[in-house]
Scaffold this motif. Structure first.
Motif, short mmCIF file in Angstrom:
data_model
loop_
_atom_site.label_atom_id
_atom_site.label_comp_id
_atom_site.label_asym_id
_atom_site.label_seq_id
_atom_site.Cartn_x
_atom_site.Cartn_y
_atom_site.Cartn_z
N THR A 78 39.18 38.18 38.36
CA THR A 78 40.57 38.54 38.15
C THR A 78 40.83 39.74 37.68
O THR A 78 42.18 40.15 37.69
CB THR A 78 41.02 37.34 37.17
OG1 THR A 78 40.06 37.38 35.91
CG2 THR A 78 41.03 35.93 37.57
N GLN B 34 39.78 42.58 41.74
CA GLN B 34 40.89 42.59 42.64
C GLN B 34 41.19 43.47 43.64
O GLN B 34 41.46 43.46 44.77
CB GLN B 34 42.29 42.79 41.57
CG GLN B 34 42.50 41.52 40.71
CD GLN B 34 43.08 40.10 41.72
OE1 GLN B 34 44.05 40.40 42.27
NE2 GLN B 34 42.27 39.19 41.62
N ARG C 14 41.62 43.05 47.49
CA ARG C 14 42.73 43.85 48.36
C ARG C 14 42.16 44.39 49.51
O ARG C 14 42.55 44.41 50.51
CB ARG C 14 43.26 44.89 47.51
CG ARG C 14 44.49 44.80 46.40
CD ARG C 14 45.67 43.85 47.00
NE ARG C 14 45.23 42.60 46.41
CZ ARG C 14 45.16 42.18 45.30
NH1 ARG C 14 45.64 42.94 44.23
NH2 ARG C 14 44.74 40.84 44.99
N PHE D 75 43.92 33.51 41.99
CA PHE D 75 43.57 35.14 41.79
C PHE D 75 43.72 35.80 42.98
O PHE D 75 43.27 37.09 42.85
CB PHE D 75 42.00 35.13 41.44
CG PHE D 75 41.04 34.43 42.58
CD1 PHE D 75 40.83 32.99 42.73
CD2 PHE D 75 40.49 35.31 43.48
CE1 PHE D 75 40.16 32.52 43.73
CE2 PHE D 75 39.81 34.93 44.67
CZ PHE D 75 39.54 33.41 44.65
N ALA D 76 44.12 35.30 44.27
CA ALA D 76 44.64 35.96 45.49
C ALA D 76 45.09 34.95 46.42
O ALA D 76 45.46 33.84 46.10
CB ALA D 76 43.15 36.13 46.04
N PRO E 18 47.94 39.91 46.29
CA PRO E 18 48.04 39.52 45.09
C PRO E 18 48.38 38.01 44.66
O PRO E 18 49.36 37.55 45.69
CB PRO E 18 48.96 40.43 44.33
CG PRO E 18 49.67 40.94 45.47
CD PRO E 18 48.78 40.85 46.59
N SER E 19 47.97 37.57 43.63
CA SER E 19 48.36 35.98 43.43
C SER E 19 49.54 35.87 42.79
O SER E 19 50.34 36.79 42.07
CB SER E 19 47.43 35.41 42.26
OG SER E 19 47.09 36.02 41.42
#
Lengths: 249, 267
Positions: free
Chosen positions: A233, A238, A242, A104-105, A248-249
């Motif tokens: 997610t 997100q 950020r 997710f990151a 971002p993943s």
């Protein structure tokens, strides 16, 4: 007889053990264990989640990913687990305790120095030798593994004075001005921008760290756990990530 | 009188919680022993990493005990013989490290001896000396946390010892140092030994203050408890093996002391 007394005591012990189970009518708590570096972002995401789910409270437990994975594998009552490395998540999946872990990151490393950079650190090359006191994560934990990978990729070496068990310990030593430099994630540097200065590592992007999140198989509230993961997610989560400096993943 | 029979005669409201307490204290230890990798124990314990940590733990804990003995016995004497040091505030100060979370102790030590600390700043700016992240820092952290055990044990013995022996010696013309060396010390000798052993055991197990104040680096500051914590991240069985060793050492010490701690020596 003593034996009789012991039997009574054993019965009392069993009775005590039985009274801890939830009755189902109380307020529901979602237990979320997350890597130390997610402290600020997940605290905000949990606030959003609680606002969307009246009556539900999120209990956040932040620690080193390895310690959290260890707790989950030992049967700790955790609903959602987010780790700062795919290797750590693998130990949970291999033990059969993770339901569909997903990235997710991402995060990258950076150098932080006490405000004003008293030792004049300008890059990784300054962190070898005994002139500059440097704190890094122990190679056993994800941030330390990422540090080792970065050093291998850049061909640099660092002489650290301490190999700490998690990234927040490294950061705390820099904030307290007990070391001249520390290698942490950019998100940690961003969260303490008023207390430390950052010396970016140009090559950091070559060894990004993947963050994974999963529902724990024994979760007592699987639907809520999935809702929480969807928030992480999804666009709201997100954006929070950020803002905290995650990629971002 | 038969001890088991005496225990059996206790009413249920004493016997039941008492047995629950024993189970509560014993279960975690039994769990640890049950999970110990007995087969590969020797191999785990003789690895280079473990030996380095073990050696560091032994030297630092013995050094911390020496510091505690050299400073702690005079302090205990002052607490019992001097009005200024006999007050409750000194006792509270001495007891504080016992109940303070060790991590807080570590933060406090940084505030004192870190390079931005009260004394540490003078050392750093005047002489370029930095204490944190050195083996000396480990000894300081262990002594800070463990010294109360020695001081309180010796103080208790001094308070219950018969001062007439000292007075008689003084009446017979013995100088103060002779009285202290020939009368006072032998009287409290067993308690000094008990206090020192207990102090050493506490120093051996020190974790929080050491990690916070001294850091964790193999061979320099990573003592056994810190090695256990580091091993937990990669090799659980090694962590348990190390824990079992620390546990056995502690049990041997406590059995050897047979309850002679904190209350002083009972005769």
């Amino acid at each position: 007889m003593t034996a009789g007394r012991v039997a009574v005591a054993a019965a009392a012990l069993l009775a005590l053990a039985g009274c801890g189970s939830p009755s189902g009518t109380e307020a529901v708590t979602l237990n979320v264990s997350a890597a130390s570096s997610l402290t600020e972002a997940f605290t905000r995401i949990a606030d959003e989640f609680e606002a969307d789910h009246p009556g539900i409270s999120v209990a956040l437990n932040f620690a080193g990913s390895s310690a959290l994975a260890e707790q989950v594998n030992a049967g700790a009552p955790v609903d959602v687990l987010a780790t700062a490395s795919s290797e750590t998540m693998t130990t949970v999946s291999d033990a059969g305790n993770a339901v569909d872990p997903r990235p997710f990151a991402t995060n990258v490393l950076t150098i932080v120095v006490p405000s004003g950079n008293p030792a004049g650190v300008s890059g990784l090359a300054d962190l070898s030798g005994s002139d500059v006191r440097t704190a890094i994560c122990a190679p056993e934990v994800p941030c330390g593994a990422a540090t080792a990978a970065l050093l291998a990729a850049t061909g640099e070496s660092v002489d650290a004075v301490t190999l700490d068990p998690d990234v927040k310990s490294v950061l705390a030593r820099v904030v307290a001005d007990e070391v001249d430099a520390g290698i942490v994630y950019v998100t940690d540097a961003r969260a303490t921008v008023d207390k430390v200065d950052e010396v970016p590592i140009p090559e950091a992007g070559t060894a990004p760290t993947d963050y994974l999140v999963t529902r724990v198989i024994d979760s007592g509230s699987p639907d809520l756990a999935d809702d929480f993961i969807a928030l992480v997610t999804g666009p709201t989560g997100q954006q929070v990530l950020r803002d905290a400096g995650f990629g971002p993943s | 009188m038969n001890r088991a029979a005496a225990a059996a005669r206790q009413p249920w409201y004493i016997a039941v919680p008492g047995v629950v307490a024993v189970a509560f204290l014993a279960l975690p230890l039994l769990g640890l022993l049950g999970q110990a990798p007995w087969g590969g124990m020797w191999e785990l314990l003789t690895s280079e990493e473990v030996l380095v940590a073990l050696r560091l733990s032994l030297t630092t804990s013995l050094a911390a005990t020496a510091v505690a003995v050299l400073l702690g016995i005079p302090l205990a004497v002052l607490m019992t013989r001097s009005r200024a040091f006999g007050g409750g505030w000194v006792r509270a100060l001495v007891t504080l490290p016992l109940i303070l979370p060790p991590v807080v102790g570590g933060v406090a030590l940084l505030a004192a001896f870190g390079r931005r600390g009260l004394a540490g700043q003078v050392l750093f700016e005047g002489f370029g000396i930095q204490i944190p992240f050195t083996t000396v820092a480990v000894v300081i952290a262990e002594a800070f946390v463990a010294m109360p055990f020695l001081v309180i044990t010796v103080e208790g013995a001094l308070r219950s010892s018969d001062r007439r022996f000292e007075q008689a010696a003084a009446t017979l013309g013995a100088r103060r140092w002779t009285v202290f060396r020939r009368i006072t010390l032998p009287l409290i000798g067993p308690s000094i030994a008990a206090g020192a052993v207990l102090c050493w055991a506490r120093a051996l197990g020190e974790f929080g203050a050491t990690l916070t104040f001294a850091g964790s680096f193999p061979g320099i500051t990573r003592t056994m408890p810190l090695a256990v914590y580091a091993a937990l991240d990669v090799d659980r069985s090694q962590a348990i093996a190390l824990s079992v060793v620390l546990l056995l050492v502690s049990v041997l010490i406590l059995v050897g002391l047979r309850g002679r701690f904190l209350t002083g020596l009972r005769r």
